[in-house]
Design an enzyme around this catalytic site. Structure first.
Site, short mmCIF file in Angstrom:
data_model
loop_
_atom_site.label_atom_id
_atom_site.label_comp_id
_atom_site.label_asym_id
_atom_site.label_seq_id
_atom_site.Cartn_x
_atom_site.Cartn_y
_atom_site.Cartn_z
N GLU A 60 39.56 4.49 0.69
CA GLU A 60 40.63 4.87 1.59
C GLU A 60 40.32 6.19 2.30
O GLU A 60 40.69 6.38 3.46
CB GLU A 60 41.95 4.98 0.82
CG GLU A 60 42.51 3.67 0.32
CD GLU A 60 41.84 3.18 -0.96
OE1 GLU A 60 42.15 2.08 -1.41
OE2 GLU A 60 41.00 3.93 -1.53
N GLU A 312 26.62 10.48 0.20
CA GLU A 312 25.38 10.16 0.92
C GLU A 312 25.24 8.67 1.24
O GLU A 312 24.19 8.26 1.72
CB GLU A 312 24.17 10.55 0.05
CG GLU A 312 23.62 11.92 0.32
CD GLU A 312 22.16 12.04 -0.12
OE1 GLU A 312 21.39 12.67 0.61
OE2 GLU A 312 21.79 11.50 -1.18
N ASN A 336 33.37 -2.03 1.55
CA ASN A 336 33.32 -2.00 3.01
C ASN A 336 32.01 -2.59 3.56
O ASN A 336 30.94 -1.97 3.43
CB ASN A 336 33.51 -0.57 3.50
CG ASN A 336 33.77 -0.50 5.00
OD1 ASN A 336 33.58 -1.47 5.72
ND2 ASN A 336 34.20 0.65 5.46
N LEU A 338 31.46 -3.09 6.71
CA LEU A 338 31.23 -2.63 8.08
C LEU A 338 30.31 -1.43 8.17
O LEU A 338 29.70 -1.20 9.22
CB LEU A 338 32.57 -2.31 8.75
CG LEU A 338 33.51 -3.50 8.96
CD1 LEU A 338 34.85 -3.04 9.50
CD2 LEU A 338 32.88 -4.53 9.89
#
Length: 421
Positions: A60, A312, A336, A338
């Site tokens: 988040e 990182e 995620n 993306l």
């Protein structure tokens, strides 16, 4: 269950909450620190009258970053306070924003703790990321006339059924929200069915598509690969892995090494408390492993680089040729997809993607995502891609096209937040 009964049960559960913190602290000592903040005591000095953003943990926090930066640019006069619930989330917030935001843990959802927190911060606007709904915090905001926005909101069918079982608690809470910026129309319908006000529900899309990659990041990655002399080596990353996945990942890598003897795996466990255990696992499987935290250069004989650093991940993705996103070979729901797609990497995952169904569907239909179920399939897909540069390039372009086609959610969300301000 109404809010008063919920509050009573939460107070009765405090010994169990303390026990859970203690158990977590055994694996991750950071859980034993800053406990007073979780009850609104001992908070750092905070400026008042700004915007409060709550991002429960790492995912988040990353999703909120473009929104927070845009709010900082639009309203440099307003202090922004970012809260979370986990040590890893706290580390990521500090890595992303440094001293440009105020930061503390969000107190538990006890009415007196929520009141103390809000009296201390006095925000003009509260923005909660995704699905972190806390009845007492929202009630205390409503009492003070503080508008609450649910940003990048998502609500699966399963979660909606869970909320529906507690309608007397859920419906009044949702009715107090000033903006619910949802990712999809289906999720909008679920929020409405649970009691959200129609005029407050807005389908904005997912701000995760509005990910901006620093142009220097790929350049720095290319320079480091030159320094390591790994430009010609096949490098793949398995990121955000969970317990039970690392064994599958390492089995796939050992299989790949039979035909690609110079292959390098960058293995990044999701939680820092697992770094040591995963390092031991790599060594026990006979793989020459170097730890990123040592800062040493990768050597020709290294087979695994353990990504045991914080903040990182995007850079480590940039170092790789192909990206596998974890939390998906086990029933965790995935992470995620993306981020590697935005860096132009072919994306692989396991089948468990229920936390990212819409994003996974888009990437899959575009041909930017390949799903595998076990070590053999993963190794096979890696080998095929490495042998077919044209297919890697096609997946890369497909992923970038999906991102481009879906961008704009951030601007729509910011428009909604501006109305509330």
């Amino acid at each position: 269950m109404n809010r008063h009964l919920y509050t009573l049960l939460l107070h009765l559960a405090l010994p169990l909450i303390a026990l859970r913190l203690a158990l977590r602290a055994r694996k991750a000592p950071a859980y034993a620190r800053r406990i007073r903040e979780r009850f609104s005591f001992g908070m750092p000095p905070l400026q008042t009258g700004g915007i409060w953003v709550h991002a429960v943990s790492v995912g988040e926090s990353i999703a909120a970053a473009p929104m927070i930066r845009a709010l900082q640019a639009r309203h440099p006069e307003l202090p922004i306070t970012v809260t979370c619930m986990t040590p890893t989330g706290s580390e990521r917030i500090q890595a992303l924003f440094g001293n440009s935001v105020q930061h503390c843990y969000l107190p538990y959802d006890l009415p007196w703790a929520a009141a103390l927190f809000l009296n201390r911060v006095k925000p003009r606007l509260a923005v909660v990321m995704e699905t972190e709904l806390w009845p007492n915090h929202i009630h205390q905001c409503a009492k003070r006339g503080i508008p609450v926005a649910l940003a990048n909101a998502r609500l699966s069918e399963r979660s909606a059924r869970g909320y529906a079982r507690f309608g007397k608690l859920t419906a009044p809470m949702l009715a107090k929200l000033s903006l619910i910026a949802v990712q999809t129309q289906a999720e909008a319908q679920r929020f409405l069915a649970l009691g959200a006000r129609p005029e407050c529900v807005d389908v904005t899309g997912s701000i995760k598509y509005d990910l901006k990659i620093d142009a220097e990041l790929p350049q720095r990655a290319a320079e480091l690969r030159r320094q390591w002399q790994t430009e010609q080596r096949p490098v793949w990353i398995a990121a955000s892995t969970h317990a039970g996945e690392d064994e599958i990942i390492l089995a796939a890598h050992r299989q790949l090494l039979k035909t690609r003897t110079d292959a390098l795996l960058i293995l990044v466990p999701r939680h820092p408390e697992r770094f040591e255990a995963v390092h031991e696992l790599c060594l026990n499987q006979g793989l020459t492993t170097r730890r990123r935290s040592t800062g040493q250069d990768v050597q020709a004989g290294d087979q695994v680089l353990l990504g045991d650093t914080m903040g990182e991940l995007l850079f480590l993705y940039a170092l790789a040729d192909i990206a596998f996103v974890g939390g998906s070979l086990v029933a965790n729901g995935g992470h995620n997809l993306l981020e590697p797609a935005a860096l132009g990497k072919p994306v692989l995952s396991g089948p468990h993607l229920f936390n990212f169904l819409e994003i996974a569907t888009q990437l899959r239909e575009a041909g930017a995502l390949s799903e595998v179920e076990n070590a053999e399939q993963l190794a096979g897909r890696l080998a095929t891609l490495l042998d077919t540069p044209t297919e890697m390039a096609r997946m890369s372009q497909a992923g970038l096209a999906v991102l481009k086609a879906n961008q704009g959610a951030l601007q729509r969300l910011l428009t909604g937040l501006q109305r509330l301000l």
